[in-house]
Enzyme design. Structure first.
Site: not given
Length: 738
Positions: A449-451, A454
């Protein structure tokens, strides 16, 4: 070259001198000019530019930034065990590699004779047992001083019967411990109906994908075929224990673990269940049933591992299941190292290896390429440097375009794409993949999710803020990332949101909080389910907000609803003192950056009580020298490190923690301008003549108890902090700061 690089040597930890020297040499040989070592920045903008100049030299040909992602001490020993039991094949690890591995193990032995769970950890039986065994398998004699000291440390705490269960598992594979000394890992659990409250498919994927090959190897009773005649193994049976190997009551050792290793003690409920499973493994009346379901469980586990291998191009989700999947394929092939499945695994072993001043190590992933590159793009953008470094921006764009998972013609022609069907995703418990970005590479195949957040933000940065990228896309000098592909990224981001409004890592939370009562690992915390995290939530929410700004027509109502829920979640997990706990780095400065930025970008006012409390928390921890600092103890103890970064920083401060604090405070437009000025002055003081920054302590962490290295952080985050603070507080930072 040597003169230029002497200034980035660090006396404590690896600072990636070897890789960086190679990149700088190539950069200069291509006719480029290095930063002026004699010129000292006089303003924050000049400091940012010099930081950008230095970091641009390190960019690889394909556009990403590479770096040391090592640190844990339980990874490489597993690889060495597998290499040894498969006959020490040269096409898996050659002599030069094993020599450098011996060096790594030697330099990280501590004065008490032991090794820690990671490079900054005090010595543990878990780390010592694994590193000692690895040293012996690599050919170091038991009478060598290193081994004598290692044995002396283990003997103080009762020998290898007191190590953690993952170490015991490797000892069983090696034939240096009996399987009766290890708790059951039943593969038949995968045969339970999916609605069953405790099903392996509901576990956090890293946990699930490690215990999958463990269950196969345990269920197969795998033991090194020459264990009973191999002199080294027979000797290890004597060296590792404080009593005669043949007299050890193995069944009574299953629950033994040293206090040094026992970060997450096995609960009474889990002990009872493990004792029941022990009866299930041995009682003769149950054997017909057990043998029947185990054969089916082994069949499914093997099919599942094959699917994981194909979905990840034989990289696998992480280093532990990589090694165990490889060993499982070796077992299934009849111990044939020429089997194509085994050979394809061998070919991907180098993806995990990294060479630095401290030797060769196995990294915690096949790198952090996409993660570090996505941050770097945003740092260059906020510093106003995207078009000042046009080749850097162009290579970044090309890398992100290639790295979006299952989104290029190449990736869609691979075997991995076949597993993206709903049927296969359901069968193998995989979340949607197409359109996401990974932590490392497209070939790895697991989006996060965070990758994804970003990666999406970095793509939007380049697409909308770089004149270079716009011109080169128009001239067809770069491949486009279509609006449809951006929408795919948004679609997968929306699927990650949990019921609590937060975002987990790879998948939605499928289990329950009580699963942690069944955590069998002892040495790690919070491994059983995929929790919602401040980091994952901020990255995904801010990506949705950025996308919505540029493309308001796509799923507008759903995006706005997700952002509203996410903002409430971020507020709900803020601690009473105003901080957020950072689960993936050290620790509260990191969490506060994500928390503050997440709230601000999702619509929170800068003067809200939540923002004010968070700013006050950070300001209360600014140190006398103007910086901020935390070390790994913040994560482990879940309390701000009292001495800051005492061991590896500068009077308790560190450049990475300081940068995170400044990013957070400037996002909130904190009105304590003197604190900002002091922080910037500290960073400028720490900047080296090359534009680089010193490598300090470990900045990464996972599962509360294990530190991990991010050498890129010392470059990316100071650059980012310089850029943001210059844009936010330009009038007070334009003057003399030295």
């Amino acid at each position: 070259i040597s003169k230029f690089h002497l200034i980035i040597v660090h006396k404590f930890l690896s600072c990636d001198k070897i890789f960086r020297a190679q990149q700088i040499r190539k950069f200069l040989n291509d006719g480029n000019i290095a930063p002026n070592l004699q010129s000292k920045p006089k303003s924050v903008k000049e400091a940012a530019r010099k930081a950008g100049q230095f970091y641009s030299m390190l960019q690889t040909e394909d556009g990403h930034w590479a770096g040391d992602y090592g640190g844990p001490h339980f990874l490489m020993p597993g690889l060495i065990v597998a290499w040894y039991v498969m006959g020490k094949p040269e096409n898996m690890l050659d002599q030069d590699q094993t020599k450098m591995m011996r060096h790594y193990i030697s330099v990280h032995q501590q004065t008490d004779g032991g090794w820690g769970t990671h490079i900054e950890s005090p010595s543990t039986i878990f780390g010592t047992t694994l590193m000692y065994v690895a040293l012996r398998l690599l050919g170091v004699d038991k009478h060598d001083e290193r081994c004598q000291k290692g044995r002396a440390f283990m003997e103080q705490f009762g020998g290898a019967v007191m190590t953690g269960s993952w170490a015991k598992f490797y000892l069983c594979l090696l034939g240096a411990m009996e399987w009766d000394g290890h708790n059951s890992v039943p593969c038949e659990m995968f045969l339970l109906p999916n609605w069953f409250p405790f099903h392996p498919g509901r576990l956090w994927c890293h946990c699930r994908m490690v215990y999958l090959p463990m269950s196969y190897l345990y269920g197969s009773g795998f033991v090194y075929s020459e264990a009973e005649t191999d002199p080294t193994i027979l000797s290890l049976r004597e060296e590792l224990y404080i009593q005669d190997y043949k007299k050890i009551p193995w069944k009574k050792t299953r629950h033994m673990v040293a206090g040094l290793d026992n970060y997450s003690p096995i609960t009474l409920v889990m002990r009872v269940l493990q004792n029941i499973l022990a009866r299930y493994e041995r009682w003769s009346i149950l054997q017909p049933f057990k043998n029947y379901v185990r054969s089916k469980g082994l069949k499914f586990a093997f099919e599942y591992m094959e699917a994981e291998d194909l979905q990840t191009n034989f990289i696998d989700i992480g280093p532990v299941n990589k090694v165990l999947n490889m060993l499982s394929m070796y077992h299934a092939s009849g111990n044939n190292i020429a089997d194509q499945r085994v050979v394809r695994h061998f070919m991907r072993v180098p993806d995990y290896l990294w060479l630095a001043e401290d030797g060769m190590k196995m990294q915690g992933y096949n790198g952090s390429q996409c993660w570090d590159t996505s941050f770097a793009i945003q740092a260059f953008e906020e510093a106003g440097l995207l078009d000042e470094f046009p080749e850097v921006s162009s290579k970044c764009w090309a890398f992100l375009e290639r790295t979006q998972i299952l989104s290029t013609k190449t990736s869609q022609s691979s075997a991995a794409y076949e597993f993206e069907s709903v049927e296969n995703r359901d069968k193998y418990y995989r979340h949607l993949s197409q359109g996401g970005w990974p932590f490392s590479t497209s070939a790895h195949g697991w989006p996060i999710s965070d990758c994804t957040g970003e990666g999406l933000k970095a793509s939007l940065c380049l697409l909308h803020h770089s004149k270079t990228i716009k011109e080169r896309l128009k001239a067809k000098k770069l491949l486009p990332i279509s609006e449809k592909r951006l929408q795919d990224a948004v679609n997968i981001c929306l699927t990650y949101q949990n019921e609590d409004g937060g975002f987990a890592t790879y998948e939605n939370n499928r289990g329950f909080g009580w699963y942690e009562f069944l955590n069998p690992s002892e040495v790690f915390g919070a491994i059983m389910i995929d929790y919602s995290y401040v980091e994952c939530s901020m990255a995904t929410l801010t990506a949705l907000a950025d996308f919505h700004q540029y493309y308001p027509a796509h799923r507008s109502a759903e995006i706005q609803h997700a952002i509203m829920k996410g903002r409430k979640f971020l507020k709900s997990i803020q601690q009473p003192d105003g901080s957020w706990y950072g689960s993936w780095a050290c620790c509260f400065c990191y969490g506060c950056w994500f928390g503050i930025e997440g709230l601000i970008k999702t619509g929170e006012n800068e003067d809200s009580p939540n923002i004010k409390r968070a700013c006050n928390f950070l300001l209360s921890h600014q140190r006398e020298n103007g910086g901020w600092g935390e070390d790994f103890t913040s994560c482990y103890d879940k309390d701000y490190a009292e001495k800051g970064m005492g061991a590896y920083g500068d009077k308790g401060s560190g450049v990475v923690n300081t940068s995170w604090a400044l990013l957070a405070l400037s996002a909130a437009k904190c009105d304590n301008k003197e604190a900002i000025k002091r922080g910037i002055k500290y960073l400028m003081k720490r900047q080296l003549p090359s534009g680089d920054f010193p490598q300090e302590g470990i900045s990464g962490v996972f599962n509360h108890a294990c530190g991990i290295t991010y050498t890129a952080y010392r470059n990316v985050f100071p650059l980012w902090a310089f850029g943001r603070c210059a844009a936010t507080y330009g009038e007070i930072l334009d003057g003399k700061l030295d």
